[in-house]
Design a protein around this motif. Structure first.
Motif, PDB file in Angstrom:
ATOM      1  N   THR A 166       0.866  -1.235   0.006  1.00  0.00           N
ATOM      2  CA  THR A 166      -0.059  -0.148   0.035  1.00  0.00           C
ATOM      3  C   THR A 166       0.698   1.265   0.147  1.00  0.00           C
ATOM      4  OG1 THR A 166       0.066  -0.142   2.462  1.00  0.00           O
ATOM      5  CG2 THR A 166      -1.888  -1.076   1.190  1.00  0.00           C
ATOM      6  N   HIS A 167       1.825   1.556   0.877  1.00  0.00           N
ATOM      7  CA  HIS A 167       2.794   2.595   0.855  1.00  0.00           C
ATOM      8  C   HIS A 167       3.803   2.317   1.882  1.00  0.00           C
ATOM      9  CE1 HIS A 167       0.384   2.652   4.799  1.00  0.00           C
ATOM     10  NE2 HIS A 167       1.383   3.263   5.309  1.00  0.00           N
ATOM     11  N   ASP A 168       4.944   3.319   2.074  1.00  0.00           N
ATOM     12  CA  ASP A 168       5.991   3.049   2.876  1.00  0.00           C
ATOM     13  C   ASP A 168       5.547   3.904   4.144  1.00  0.00           C
ATOM     14  OD1 ASP A 168       7.391   1.920   0.705  1.00  0.00           O
ATOM     15  OD2 ASP A 168       8.013   3.803  -0.015  1.00  0.00           O
ATOM     16  N   GLY A 169       6.244   3.183   5.136  1.00  0.00           N
ATOM     17  CA  GLY A 169       6.098   3.937   6.556  1.00  0.00           C
ATOM     18  C   GLY A 169       7.315   4.614   6.602  1.00  0.00           C
ATOM     19  N   GLN A 170       7.541   4.876   8.111  1.00  0.00           N
ATOM     20  CA  GLN A 170       8.556   5.747   8.709  1.00  0.00           C
ATOM     21  C   GLN A 170       9.930   4.742   8.836  1.00  0.00           C
ATOM     22  OE1 GLN A 170       8.782   8.860   8.525  1.00  0.00           O
ATOM     23  NE2 GLN A 170       6.614   9.045   7.797  1.00  0.00           N
ATOM     24  N   ALA A 171      10.948   5.243   8.220  1.00  0.00           N
ATOM     25  CA  ALA A 171      12.467   4.547   8.475  1.00  0.00           C
ATOM     26  C   ALA A 171      12.476   4.713   9.969  1.00  0.00           C
ATOM     27  CB  ALA A 171      13.474   5.194   7.652  1.00  0.00           C
ATOM     28  N   LYS A 172      13.055   3.402  10.545  1.00  0.00           N
ATOM     29  CA  LYS A 172      13.513   3.706  12.111  1.00  0.00           C
ATOM     30  C   LYS A 172      14.798   4.248  12.355  1.00  0.00           C
ATOM     31  CE  LYS A 172      10.541  -0.459  12.992  1.00  0.00           C
ATOM     32  NZ  LYS A 172      10.560  -1.750  13.679  1.00  0.00           N
ATOM     33  N   GLN A 173      15.637   4.180  11.377  1.00  0.00           N
ATOM     34  CA  GLN A 173      17.028   4.547  11.401  1.00  0.00           C
ATOM     35  C   GLN A 173      17.315   5.344  10.284  1.00  0.00           C
ATOM     36  OE1 GLN A 173      19.975   1.774  12.749  1.00  0.00           O
ATOM     37  NE2 GLN A 173      18.478   0.778  13.735  1.00  0.00           N
ATOM     38  N   ARG A 174      18.277   6.452  10.374  1.00  0.00           N
ATOM     39  CA  ARG A 174      18.716   7.121   9.137  1.00  0.00           C
ATOM     40  C   ARG A 174      19.748   6.427   8.361  1.00  0.00           C
ATOM     41  NH1 ARG A 174      20.793  13.226   9.367  1.00  0.00           N
ATOM     42  NH2 ARG A 174      18.947  13.081  11.124  1.00  0.00           N
ATOM     43  N   GLY A 175      19.094   6.411   7.255  1.00  0.00           N
ATOM     44  CA  GLY A 175      20.023   5.554   5.961  1.00  0.00           C
ATOM     45  C   GLY A 175      19.217   4.173   5.780  1.00  0.00           C
ATOM     46  N   PHE A 176      18.276   4.119   6.329  1.00  0.00           N
ATOM     47  CA  PHE A 176      17.802   2.851   6.138  1.00  0.00           C
ATOM     48  C   PHE A 176      16.377   3.039   5.427  1.00  0.00           C
ATOM     49  CE2 PHE A 176      20.216   1.277   9.593  1.00  0.00           C
ATOM     50  CZ  PHE A 176      20.398  -0.102   9.545  1.00  0.00           C
TER      51      PHE A 176
END
Length: 211
Positions: free
Chosen positions: A122-132
């Protein structure tokens, strides 16, 4: 620490034919749907690192597991020799939660051979760590095997034709009267004799002459 689980061996058909199993289902962009009938019993195996191939573990030492589901899709990839449309879904993380919700909504106890599974990116969530990369979000629907079979016609049989009931044409009425007018004339003493005479004449004209 939990003993690492060995990599799952291929099934008998894959071993015999030299294959490594069905290709992995791909979700290249939001809106992608992968769906089809489950063709073999789902299995559980330990996840592996995409780059190194090493088995993956949680920080507490427990193995990171995933469910492997093979479904028959309508997809065909021209770059895959003799692609029969089968695809493997590696159900873990967000997808695992979506599939579990779909199974509960279907009133089933789990995934089974013959059931129909559809997974939508459906969509993208929020990256938990920078660069991921942000985690992909999924929804899923599931139809149990028994219910799916009810909605699948047998390809070897065609529906029986419905017999057409013969409806005779309305009987002709003398003097061009409508059925309603003729019925009323029959109950009128003033016209009964006239109608009887007309019917006798019509019957005489319709009778073929003797040979």
């Amino acid at each position: 620490m939990t003993t690492p689980q060995q990599h799952q061996a291929p099934n008998a058909d894959d071993f015999l034919m030299g294959g490594g199993g069905a290709p992995t289902a791909k979700f290249p962009a939001p809106g992608t749907v992968v769906s089809g009938r489950i063709t073999e019993k789902p299995t559980v195996e330990q996840q592996r690192d995409i780059q190194s191939g090493e088995q993956k573990f949680w920080p507490d030492g427990n193995p990171m597991m995933q469910l492997v589901v093979t479904i028959q899709t309508e997809e065909r990839d021209p770059t895959i020799d003799e692609d029969d449309g089968r695809r493997r879904l590696f159900v873990k993380g967000v997808m695992k939660n979506a599939v579990a919700d779909a199974v509960r909504m279907a009133g089933a106890r789990g995934l089974e051979v013959g059931g129909t599974l559809a997974v939508t990116y459906t969509h993208d969530g929020q990256a938990k760590q920078r660069g991921f990369s942000p985690p992909k979000q999924y929804t899923a629907t599931y139809t149990a095997a028994a219910q799916a079979a009810l909605h699948t016609p047998d390809p070897g049989t065609a529906p029986a034709p419905v017999p057409q009931q013969y409806t005779p044409p309305p009987a002709a009425t003398p003097a061009g009267l409508s059925p309603q007018q003729y019925a009323a004339a029959q109950h009128n003493p003033a016209t009964q004799a006239l109608l009887a005479q007309q019917q006798a004449q019509a019957a005489s004209a319709a009778t073929p002459p003797p040979f």
